[in-house]
Motif scaffolding. Sequence first.
Motif, mmCIF file in Angstrom:
data_model
loop_
_atom_site.group_PDB
_atom_site.id
_atom_site.type_symbol
_atom_site.label_atom_id
_atom_site.label_comp_id
_atom_site.label_asym_id
_atom_site.label_seq_id
_atom_site.Cartn_x
_atom_site.Cartn_y
_atom_site.Cartn_z
ATOM 1 N N ALA A 33 -3.682 43.716 100.840
ATOM 2 C CA ALA A 33 -3.231 45.080 100.573
ATOM 3 C C ALA A 33 -2.088 45.121 99.553
ATOM 4 N N MET A 34 -1.573 43.949 99.172
ATOM 5 C CA MET A 34 -0.470 43.890 98.205
ATOM 6 C C MET A 34 -1.010 43.555 96.820
ATOM 7 N N ARG A 35 -0.266 43.969 95.810
ATOM 8 C CA ARG A 35 -0.678 43.741 94.426
ATOM 9 C C ARG A 35 -0.564 42.259 94.077
ATOM 10 N N ALA A 36 -1.694 41.649 93.712
ATOM 11 C CA ALA A 36 -1.739 40.220 93.386
ATOM 12 C C ALA A 36 -0.805 39.884 92.220
ATOM 13 N N ARG A 37 -0.747 40.774 91.239
ATOM 14 C CA ARG A 37 0.120 40.538 90.069
ATOM 15 C C ARG A 37 1.589 40.494 90.493
ATOM 16 N N ASP A 38 1.988 41.386 91.397
ATOM 17 C CA ASP A 38 3.373 41.393 91.884
ATOM 18 C C ASP A 38 3.674 40.113 92.657
ATOM 19 N N LEU A 39 2.747 39.724 93.544
ATOM 20 C CA LEU A 39 2.951 38.505 94.326
ATOM 21 C C LEU A 39 3.097 37.294 93.413
ATOM 22 N N ALA A 40 2.268 37.214 92.376
ATOM 23 C CA ALA A 40 2.342 36.089 91.438
ATOM 24 C C ALA A 40 3.694 36.057 90.733
ATOM 25 N N ARG A 41 4.174 37.211 90.304
ATOM 26 C CA ARG A 41 5.465 37.240 89.597
ATOM 27 C C ARG A 41 6.614 36.923 90.550
ATOM 28 N N LEU A 42 6.569 37.443 91.768
ATOM 29 C CA LEU A 42 7.623 37.153 92.741
ATOM 30 C C LEU A 42 7.653 35.662 93.069
ATOM 31 N N ARG A 43 6.466 35.029 93.136
ATOM 32 C CA ARG A 43 6.414 33.566 93.335
ATOM 33 C C ARG A 43 7.043 32.849 92.148
ATOM 34 N N LYS A 44 6.675 33.275 90.937
ATOM 35 C CA LYS A 44 7.187 32.646 89.716
ATOM 36 C C LYS A 44 8.711 32.747 89.638
ATOM 37 N N LEU A 45 9.252 33.877 90.103
ATOM 38 C CA LEU A 45 10.704 34.075 90.103
ATOM 39 C C LEU A 45 11.387 33.343 91.253
ATOM 40 N N GLY A 46 10.598 32.763 92.155
ATOM 41 C CA GLY A 46 11.165 32.029 93.281
ATOM 42 C C GLY A 46 11.673 32.932 94.395
ATOM 43 N N LEU A 47 11.164 34.154 94.458
ATOM 44 C CA LEU A 47 11.622 35.103 95.474
ATOM 45 C C LEU A 47 10.778 35.059 96.743
ATOM 46 N N ILE A 48 9.527 34.595 96.599
ATOM 47 C CA ILE A 48 8.662 34.444 97.771
ATOM 48 C C ILE A 48 7.990 33.077 97.695
ATOM 49 N N GLU A 49 7.502 32.643 98.845
ATOM 50 C CA GLU A 49 6.734 31.399 98.910
ATOM 51 C C GLU A 49 5.605 31.612 99.911
ATOM 52 N N ARG A 56 6.347 34.754 102.382
ATOM 53 C CA ARG A 56 7.641 35.028 103.008
ATOM 54 C C ARG A 56 8.723 34.898 101.950
ATOM 55 N N LEU A 57 9.856 35.531 102.224
ATOM 56 C CA LEU A 57 10.968 35.490 101.283
ATOM 57 C C LEU A 57 11.599 34.105 101.268
ATOM 58 N N THR A 58 12.016 33.685 100.082
ATOM 59 C CA THR A 58 12.853 32.504 99.956
ATOM 60 C C THR A 58 14.301 32.952 100.171
ATOM 61 N N GLU A 59 15.220 32.030 100.131
ATOM 62 C CA GLU A 59 16.635 32.404 100.249
ATOM 63 C C GLU A 59 17.019 33.346 99.109
#
Length: 96
Positions: A33-49, A56-59
Motif C-alpha cells: 500500500a506504500m509507494r515503492a519509489r518513496d520506499l526506495a529513496r528512503l532506503r537509499k537515504l538510510g532512513l529505513i531498512e 522499519r526506521l533506522t536510527e
Amino acid sequence: MTLAGNGGRPGVLTDEEEVTLRRVAYGESEVKAMRARDLARLRKLGLIEDAKDGPRLTEAGRSVFNGLPKAAGRDSPRRVDDMLREMAHLLRDRGR
C-alpha cells in the motif's frame, strides 16, 4: 523536510516521502500500500531498512521522523481538547 545523512549532502523529503516515512514509523500500512519509489529513496537515504515484518526506521530515520510536525491527535489529547474549546469559544463570540 531537510536532512543530512546522505553522504553529507543535504536532502529534502517530498511530502509523499514524509507520508511514507510516517507510515513506516507507525507500522499502520502494508508494504504493497506504500509507494515503492518513496520506499526506495528512503532506503537509499538510510532512513529505513528491511526487517522480517516489513520496513522499519533506522536510527537516522527515527531522528528525521521525530523532527516532523505531528498530527493533532498524535501529540496530546489535552491539546486537542484545548483547541476544540477555543474553537467553540470563538464560534460563540461570533454569533453574538
